[in-house]
Design a protein around this motif. Structure first.
Motif, PDB file in Angstrom:
ATOM      1  N   SER A  72     -13.106 -13.797 129.643  1.00 40.63           N
ATOM      2  CA  SER A  72     -14.549 -13.612 129.551  1.00 40.63           C
ATOM      3  C   SER A  72     -14.842 -12.229 128.979  1.00 40.63           C
ATOM      4  O   SER A  72     -14.031 -11.304 129.091  1.00 40.63           O
ATOM      5  CB  SER A  72     -15.203 -13.774 130.923  1.00 40.63           C
ATOM      6  OG  SER A  72     -14.691 -12.820 131.845  1.00 40.63           O
ATOM      7  N   THR A 103     -19.415 -13.093 130.364  1.00 41.01           N
ATOM      8  CA  THR A 103     -19.676 -14.475 129.958  1.00 41.01           C
ATOM      9  C   THR A 103     -18.839 -15.431 130.807  1.00 41.01           C
ATOM     10  O   THR A 103     -17.989 -15.016 131.596  1.00 41.01           O
ATOM     11  CB  THR A 103     -19.326 -14.675 128.481  1.00 41.01           C
ATOM     12  OG1 THR A 103     -17.918 -14.425 128.309  1.00 41.01           O
ATOM     13  CG2 THR A 103     -20.116 -13.729 127.586  1.00 41.01           C
ATOM     14  N   ILE A 105     -15.868 -18.064 131.574  1.00 44.87           N
ATOM     15  CA  ILE A 105     -14.461 -18.063 131.151  1.00 44.87           C
ATOM     16  C   ILE A 105     -14.278 -19.073 130.003  1.00 44.87           C
ATOM     17  O   ILE A 105     -14.586 -20.251 130.167  1.00 44.87           O
ATOM     18  CB  ILE A 105     -13.541 -18.423 132.321  1.00 44.87           C
ATOM     19  CG1 ILE A 105     -13.686 -17.389 133.443  1.00 44.87           C
ATOM     20  CG2 ILE A 105     -12.089 -18.505 131.872  1.00 44.87           C
ATOM     21  CD1 ILE A 105     -12.937 -17.744 134.706  1.00 44.87           C
TER      22      ILE A 105
END
Length: 408
Positions: A72, A103, A105
């Protein structure tokens, strides 16, 4: 806060960094490069720039995209300062101020990264050359058989890529890769702890199985000689680092790769379409096999420390950088010399000598290796250059074969 030495290897990793990036101190200290905290596309450009700016100006500060262990990403203001000791710079210190949450994964992206799809050029070009050679030499072409050859080669290559990464992860090779050269060290996605290693290996074996099934189908259509080519090809694809053979560990990996992506792929495709072997096709297969071996050869140089640490004694490890550089030049020279000899002695069309126009591109990686030596990051342009030289050579061979096929 993170502190690294002049090569970018992390020397200090505070608890706040551990929480922010997800890597433990045991995984990072003395092992990881600071570039591992950046998204891959920024490693060849942003990371050298920020280190240089920090050294020259005393500070680098910019909003950047950073990456956690799980893949992420998050936006942050990154500040980097030189670490001075006794009047001499000995490293860098970085501070990160996150600007928002990470964000989700990117599981799908990690699976795609595991495929190492950009390297498929090493199998696609030989298939195309083998097919066009069959048309030019024997006026033989069968679209369904060609498509099966193409798919089979792609499946075997993807399976090989993933199987090699699977076994490198299990051997500890991935954990010993400290550089950030994107052309070496494999995909290293498994160390992120997102993809299940057993599932990853199962997918690799599935690709190899699909490629094998296509091969068996073609054997039933064109004959037994293809069976032996296919058996060898699948065995090499799995056994490059897979047990029990572990060809790369025994110093046989480079030879196996040259055979896999040269004679096996080119002549396998050629035989499926032409139902025979011809000297000119053999010459083409040798040339391409040498060039693909050249890609592997220069990509192995940054991995010498990691490979040595786990007993993966490739030819490059055994020779050392100076002698490996000399041999690399010989491999590249032989790849083009064999084409000239093929025109003179094996009936290869002179139009294939258009490939010699790619020779200057192939010389640059040799010169780059001579200059960069074992520096993994200085070698990045040469790693990329060797791939481009192989691509250019393959395209020019295709053009030459097509011209001859049209003219005759």
């Amino acid at each position: 806060m993170i502190v690294c030495d002049m090569q970018g290897t992390v020397q200090k990793y505070e608890a706040d960094a551990e929480a922010l990036f997800g890597w433990t101190r045991q995984e990072v200290l003395g092992k990881m490069n600071v570039g591992s905290f950046h998204v891959p596309r920024n490693v060849p450009t942003l990371v050298p720039r920020l280190l240089k700016e920090a050294s020259v100006n005393g500070k680098f500060e910019e909003e950047v995209t950073l990456m956690r262990k799980d893949g992420s990403t998050f936006q942050a203001v990154l500040s980097v300062y030189p670490v001075i000791r006794d009047g001499k710079q000995v490293g860098f210190m970085g501070r990160t101020r996150p600007l928002g949450p990470p964000t989700a994964i990117p599981v799908g992206s990690l699976w795609f990264q595991a495929l190492r799809a950009p390297f498929l050029i090493a199998s696609i070009i030989p298939v195309l050359v083998g097919a066009l050679a069959a048309w030019q030499i024997r006026t033989a072409f069968n679209l369904p058989f060609f498509l099966l050859c193409f798919l089979g080669a792609v499946f075997i290559h993807l399976g090989a890529n993933m199987a090699n990464d699977a076994w490198d992860f299990r051997s500890g090779n991935d954990a010993n890769v400290h550089h950030l050269n994107p052309f070496a060290g494999g995909s290293r996605v498994l160390i992120r702890g997102v993809l299940n290693p057993r599932t990853h290996l199962a997918v690799a074996l599935t690709f190899l199985g699909l490629g094998s099934l296509i091969g068996i189908l073609l054997v039933t259509q064109v004959g037994w000689p293809l069976l032996w080519i296919g058996i060898f090809g699948v065995a090499v694809a799995y056994s490059y680092v897979g047990p029990p053979l572990r060809l790369a560990h025994r110093g046989l990996g480079e030879i196996a790769v040259a055979l896999e992506f040269g004679p096996v792929t080119v002549l396998g495709t050629y035989y499926v379409l032409a139902r025979t072997f011809d000297p000119a096709a053999i010459v083409l297969s040798i040339s391409l096999g040498l060039l693909v071996a050249g890609i592997l050869w220069i990509n192995e140089v940054p991995d010498i420390p990691a490979d040595s640490a786990v007993g993966k004694r490739t030819l490059v490890v055994r020779l050392g950088v100076p002698r490996a550089t000399t041999v690399f030049g010989g491999i590249i020279g032989a790849a083009y010399l064999v084409l000239v000899l093929g025109v003179v002695l094996a009936g290869l069309t002179p139009w294939t000598l258009l490939a010699l126009f790619a020779l200057p591109l192939a010389i640059k990686p040799v010169q780059g290796l001579q200059k960069a030596g074992a520096d993994p990051h200085a070698l990045i342009p040469s790693n990329a250059g060797m791939i481009m030289a192989t691509l250019a050579t393959g395209v020019l061979l295709l053009v030459g074969l097509a011209i001859q096929a049209i003219l005759k």
